[in-house]
Design an enzyme around this catalytic site. Structure first.
Site, PDB file in Angstrom:
ATOM      1  N   GLU A   1       0.815  -1.213   0.000  1.00  0.00           N
ATOM      2  CA  GLU A   1       0.000   0.000   0.000  1.00  0.00           C
ATOM      3  C   GLU A   1       0.852   1.269   0.000  1.00  0.00           C
ATOM      4  OE1 GLU A   1      -2.813  -0.312   3.213  1.00  0.00           O
ATOM      5  OE2 GLU A   1      -4.092  -1.676   2.097  1.00  0.00           O
TER       6      GLU A   1
ATOM      7  N   GLU B   1      -6.608  -7.781  -1.083  1.00  0.00           N
ATOM      8  CA  GLU B   1      -7.174  -7.719   0.272  1.00  0.00           C
ATOM      9  C   GLU B   1      -8.652  -7.362   0.229  1.00  0.00           C
ATOM     10  OE1 GLU B   1      -5.258  -5.153   3.082  1.00  0.00           O
ATOM     11  OE2 GLU B   1      -3.232  -5.694   2.452  1.00  0.00           O
TER      12      GLU B   1
END
Lengths: 661, 661, 661
Positions: A146, A303
């Protein structure tokens, strides 16, 4: 890319005693989990000090997973630096927008310009590749995690000067690009450039005195973070030439230009975390964006939560069937994997209230696990869908330069938000079950019947020509207010709005009125339908276009609010104001009449299609609160998820079918 | 001051190619533009390095404008420092309230105590005066721009200590003035004084532990910025003894004591930027304040937008006729110029969405230009009005010391805002078309029938005597809650509120109750009218005054809410609570019965008067949403703006007439 | 502890001329004031420089008060450091959460780890004790004032590392306790630990990435401030072995673990400042907490305002009778003193709008003074009540570790606030006039019939056993959602919620749903009563417990919302959701049926009891807006405050009686 649908997610056995590991293997197997993303946050464990590496534990994890025939997604662990590194090299810490130097803590906490960070992160990636790259179970590399966060330190300032010099060559060119004559900011030396933050050009946290430098800083920061990615990637490639490399993106995250990033990824992966009240159309749009950033290639869902999140204000549970429906929505829009954060819920720290496949109770006897296992079982039968395409006749432009530039504008309205504006159009196509490709500004438009380009505020070089060619050849372009305003440096295209789009739009927008939230204008369509409009109101003069709607209030009552222009073989629609949905939909229906929705008859179900080898896979999902009838096309067909033949009946919320035709 | 009404505004040819300049001259002429404010932000251009000056471009601009017979308002360009100066002398940067040292960027970004800044800013002003001071077309010097912004650096800290020592002489006097015994802040040395910001006495961003030091810091900062102004002024006067010198003020801007500043200006100028929802009465009041800060002298309207602003949240367009009506409102309240920001809209940076006479389209074929030209044509016929006075029988006190002190108070209510409180009274006079002069606390009151002094919280030395003398001689004083509370150092006038005003008010306010926003009290007037009151409620004992209104709720029901006291030949009215407008107006009508409104009969039109050479100029404007009848007085008179004889009819919104009688 | 009810408050004659002092003495005597809290903020006065002390003025004050037979509460004056100390030793300043080093200003402005601060604060306390400790009129020492404020400087960082090492011994133990493997924060050396603030683990201002370190930092800061208290206390004890020592606490102030602090205080004192809209039940609860932190011992009301506050947003006056009623409520809940902030209103600085016994008018002719005098007169007759107990059958757990931990959680809902949750239960007992003791987690539960433990999120070692023993022996435990979740380090008790409470609750909470503010669920009780629930909803499985209420909406409709489990001789009630009060009350009434309220019949009056020497003192107060009948029990009894016999009648708001039975 993969032989089977990867089903698994973040797995951190390192946080647990060994006894737990074998229990994990047993339970995961019951859910048909076949993949684990490991080593996401272990740098400090793997490199206990500057010249010491410790791989024993990771060796064991990988050995265990390999033995169980997992597809291992191996992270490089560089998204959080070890404490010792801060202590020894404080320079690795980032400096925030307020100019504050950070210390050890949190994550995404490095300065991207730090040579120390670059050296040790790529060295770590290389060592991992050297050690595990030849393991056939290592199916994908996951670099960092991320990516995000901007740094405003002196090292970045120095690097930015180099970046600016590379781009503009001369200081005169910089002055012109950033319009530095305004407020007397004329530069005489690249060394006079300072990072644009709260201590220099920043106006509050969201605005800037000079958008030119601030947009360039966004570009630089995106590039700079990408450079650290590329360094790790190169280090991996020294030892492993083939295994796919990714990092997990975050949908419409503003900080990084994902179109540019996607070019460096072998496969896009992303993390899908809608809030309890995010419209389903927005979730769909974000999936499409993640497919779009890399040329409509299938992506990984790296995710999602099996049950609830922890970092929203209100973290509602996913209802029974919701996770399954969301997973199929994800696949419908282009995913070839379904991965969770995470496989076992952590015992402590800030994500312990984030759901997991194995909850704190530690067993498989939970609703969450049962739903996970149900989905896992189904996915084992869907390998054939891997690589299938989601064909679209409609393209919608999404552009990070525009995102940054539009939201930096000081005026005309603080309520002008880029993603909102894009979504207001996307929602129409979603409701009609019309597939949409999200496109870069430099995409090949020729494959589409319709290009939608809301708030195309920044029209960069070549864009005008590309759009004109598209329309001349018979395409339909849909655009509107705040389009065609500036060039790549946020300098206005002089000569009348919408600048380079003026000719093809056949209009001139003389003024842009802003309405406060409590204000609205009234509008009438050509067919007499009336309604309201908000936010902004262009005052338009026709220059060849016809008027499709007029204002009926305010001093510009009687002037066009929406226009249509024939240009070459095509048409250009221009929306001068934010219409209420009922009006917007009417005009869009007309503008996109040539486009075929997935189903002949309208339905409130989401029905999306992927195609492969001559087959069409229809994903049928109910995301509404109503019970909705099964469309006639599917009666008598087999739902390949459950193997049942579908009869005429109503679908409850979250009911999901997959029909192959 | 000027021979004609200056009509023009900010002009930055330096931001444009030469080809644009001549086009500008052509277009401006069509609008009867006769003035340009130039060189506002060009320091970096004019002084490319420490010892190098470059005037060629400015020479050209001035030559061009002179040839066209412009009145040039020549700015000194010192409101934004060059980048090289930050690089070479980082000390020029200001330190903000949070204690953060700023870098190059934005504007108003200097430390006022910086010797480097002082040296180079005054040197620049001097050089400009030397070069251009003798040019007869340079009609006005404009030093810096929109002064503001406080600095909290160590240089300012040192300078503040000197300022404090000058004021108080001994440390004991400082301790007493600031009441430093409270919380044990007793000082023994001037060097122990630190600037009052977020790191010392500040409580959040708006409050302070010690108002004494914080108010003195406001005074010091105002003085300190003024000192930099004076240094530039002195440098100009070395070369140019006569040309008027101004800087543009910002209405009710809190940071600077404009009464003190106005003494140093030859003519006041200011920038009028109401929001889309600012009451017109507040705009009028602010004009009056700008006239008032320099003894009711005419002022310059240095900036307004011809169409829309960019830095508000919602930047609505000015409606057709609105800019014209606002311009005449400005003149009606004392302006002798109408100037715009700006003449040509900038191509980039944060003000590019700010309207201009020439918009981005670059031509004169716009609504905005047409309205500008219409006004320009009219103004050519109004030179006779230059210097006319706006005579008033009502004076209203406005005082920056009170502004600072009142808003620093911790208690009784966070909703107590100085300008709001002043405006609540001003609004009444506006509605009645009663002209008001805004006055300094040390003004000569003898010219007025009525002095209005709301929230006269700080009563400084001499004030009591001046007000008493005014009332004794037959004047009417109107004051109320939160008046007479503290002295110049924010120490309470002991002995019972309203302190020094107690005798003339004939009351004692024993307690001050605070009402939360959802609470109100009920009040009844002597004539039986009932209504509500809010915010604060004094609990009043009569000491010679009579009660004009009583509370009818809360535990002080039956006690006076408003009182009137005969004192000498005059009267004092005291409003103990914030009455709803209907009640307030009733009592004010009674209190100001001796004052003549502009018109005999009430009207919802704004009608304002300027007088000169025995003539009265009536400005008649409709700022309401209703159509309003032309008052009888004006039927048959000539509107000198258009030359038409006015017949009986209704005026639409923004309709404006000017009648000379 | 004291021979009479101390009646007085903060007194700062040092801020006034001598002439005022004798006037004070005269006026205070009229109010039967017998105590003064002095020297609270005089450090700079007493110690003008590093090696110089000046006691002359304080000598005079103490001599005057002694002569008048006051009980002197003598403060040590260390809550605000002198300016010279900052100048000479900048290290005494604290560093805030943002990492900003503060300067001289405000109060509570020291770093608790500063050796300079520790040296000079304890030296000052010692000198005061040496000089005045033997004066019999010095009845109580008051160290510092309203301790609070965290510091994040490098000295504190170093001290924290030592504290952590003392607690955990090894770095491995630290890693495990803080779960540092998460996000790869593994530590190898205590020197890698950094303070958890905005520059490290902080997430915004309220959340943290690692609750383990952040909770430990709260503990450390509480300990560290307590250490500075203990140093002063030790310095006093060198010269004065007997006089009671206190410092004033602040109710539910979050920063300090008052249970731990109370152990070091001879008597608790606190400052009661409810806002205009604070529920009276919450005021009562906070009194009970202040009684509870030191084993239900009577406490001092060190501060309240006689009229109004200044630092709230809206500082309403106390209505006639309100201060008296609040004072008796305070005594009813355990206070043996009534003290005001302050005796004479200060002339300047930020608290000048805070009410005082002598207001700015300077005389005794005020409502406030009359009410003060009325109360003073009454209190002279109540010495017999000193030391009386407030007996309770219900104990409620309040725990700072839980306070910190619960509010640090990231998820499930941002609306989860500790004090709110405790108060939601307390309110029921208040409404029923059931006395409640607030208890530490390690209190002796055996004296209670019912223990209420809402959001007992952190269950530390020994707690499970203590609660089980309590229930097994016949007690009733009331707990609910977010209980039993984590251990002392904020690591989850694995194996299913509510962890260690699971067995005694007889349930397993599989999931925790979060409802947004606009959402609610419906619930039905066993008796058919229906209503709503909010915030959180546990999804509960019965493991021996019975269901008392079920959800009737959402996907868990039909599953238990509230349960009851028989365990040993007792019962455990578990509330899985936040019920609306009507439902909550029904179940609590059932659960606490064995508890006797103060009165047999319900009343909306607050009636509280203290007991001593076989007598019961009934405090009867009306805090509602209704007129309420005198309960039958009291008809014919004497109100010992006024000496009247009470007849049957209605009590107006704030009416207060005290009946001895």
């Amino acid at each position: 890319m993969f032989d089977r649908i990867l089903y698994g997610g973040d797995y951190n056995p390192n946080q647990w005693e060994k006894a737990v590991w074998s229990e994990d293997m047993r339970i995961f197997k019951e859910a048909n989990i076949n993949s684990a993303t490991i080593n996401v946050f272990s740098w400090a464990k793997i490199q206990p000090s500057e010249n010491e590496y410790y791989f024993d534990e990771l060796d064991e994890v990988i050995e265990m997973l390999s033995k169980e025939n997992y597809d291992i997604v191996l992270a490089t662990s560089t998204a959080a630096m070890p404490g010792w590194m801060y202590k020894k090299y404080p320079e690795v810490a980032h400096v925030d927008y307020d100019g504050r130097t950070h210390k050890f803590g949190g994550r995404h906490n490095n300065c991207p310009s730090s040579e120390i960070f670059r050296k040790y992160s790529s060295r770590l990636a290389g060592k991992l590749a050297e050690r595990y790259g030849s393991n056939p179970h290592v199916t994908c590399w996951h670099i960092n995690n991320e990516y995000g966060n901007y740094c405003y330190c002196e090292k970045c300032e120095a690097a930015f000067r180099v970046w600016v010099k590379d781009k503009y060559q001369t200081i005169e060119a910089v002055n012109k690009a950033w319009n530095m004559e305004f407020w007397g900011h004329t530069l005489y030396d690249f060394d006079e450039i300072v990072v644009p933050n709260a201590l220099s050009e920043g106006i509050g946290y969201d605005k800037t005195a000079f958008a030119g430098i601030s947009i360039d800083y966004c570009r630089f920061m995106s590039d700079s973070r990408l450079e650290t990615f590329k360094l790790e990637k190169a280090a991996i490639r020294e030892h492993d030439k083939d295994t796919a490399i990714t990092t997990n993106l975050m949908g419409t995250y503003k900080g990084l230009d994902y179109f540019k990033w996607a070019k460096e990824l072998d496969i896009v992966s992303w993390d899908n975390y809608p809030a309890y009240d995010t419209p389903w159309s927005q979730v769909a749009m974000t999936h499409d964006l993640m497919r779009g950033v890399k040329d409509q290639q299938p992506f990984m869902l790296m995710e999602q939560t099996p049950s609830q999140q922890n970092w929203q204000a209100y973290n509602s549970l996913k209802k029974p069937g919701q996770m399954r429906a969301q997973s199929y929505q994800t696949i419908a829009h282009g995913a070839d994997t379904i991965q969770f954060f995470q496989l076992r819920r952590s015992v402590g720290a800030c994500e312990k209230f984030h759901g997991a496949v194995i909850e704190h109770v530690g067993t498989e006897n939970t609703r969450v696990f049962r739903e996970t296992a149900e989905l896992g079982e189904e996915l084992t039968r869907l390998s054939e869908i891997i690589g299938a395409k989601a064909p679209s006749e409609v393209g919608m432009i999404f552009d990070w330069d525009n995102y940054w530039a539009l939201e930096y504008t000081s005026g005309p309205s603080v309520d002008l938000k880029y993603v909102d504006q894009i979504h207001k159009y996307y929602r129409y196509f979603y409701d009609q079950n019309i597939s949409v490709d999200m496109l870069a500004v430099d995409a090949d438009f020729s494959n589409y019947k319709v290009i939608v380009a809301p708030v195309l505020y920044m029209v960069k070089e070549g864009m005008k020509e590309a759009l004109q060619a598209f329309v001349e050849n018979g395409g339909t372009l849909i655009t509107g207010f705040m389009s065609g305003i500036v060039d790549q440096s946020d300098n206005v295209h002089l000569g009348g709005y919408p600048g380079p789009l003026r000719e093809m739009c056949g209009i001139w927008a003389e003024e842009i009125d802003a309405l406060a939230p409590e204000q609205s204008n009234t509008v009438v369509l050509a067919d007499g339908t009336t309604g309201t409009s908000h936010l902004l109101c262009d005052i338009i003069h026709l220059e060849g276009a016809e008027s499709l709607a007029e204002y009926t209030s305010n001093f510009y009552a009687g002037s066009p609010a929406v226009t249509k222009n024939n240009f070459g073989k095509g048409q250009v629609y221009y929306f001068g104001t934010e219409l209420e949905p009922a009006l917007l939909d009417k005009i869009l229906a007309d503008a996109t009449a040539a486009v075929k929705p997935v189903l002949a008859e309208p339905t409130k179900l989401e029905v999306a299609v992927r195609e492969k080898d001559g087959h069409r896979y229809f994903f049928i999902m109910n995301f509404t609160d109503e019970e909705l009838p099964l469309p006639a096309e599917f009666v008598g067909k087999t739902d390949i998820l459950k193997g049942h033949v579908l009869e005429e009946h109503d679908l409850a919320k979250y009911t999901t079918y997959l029909v192959k035709m």
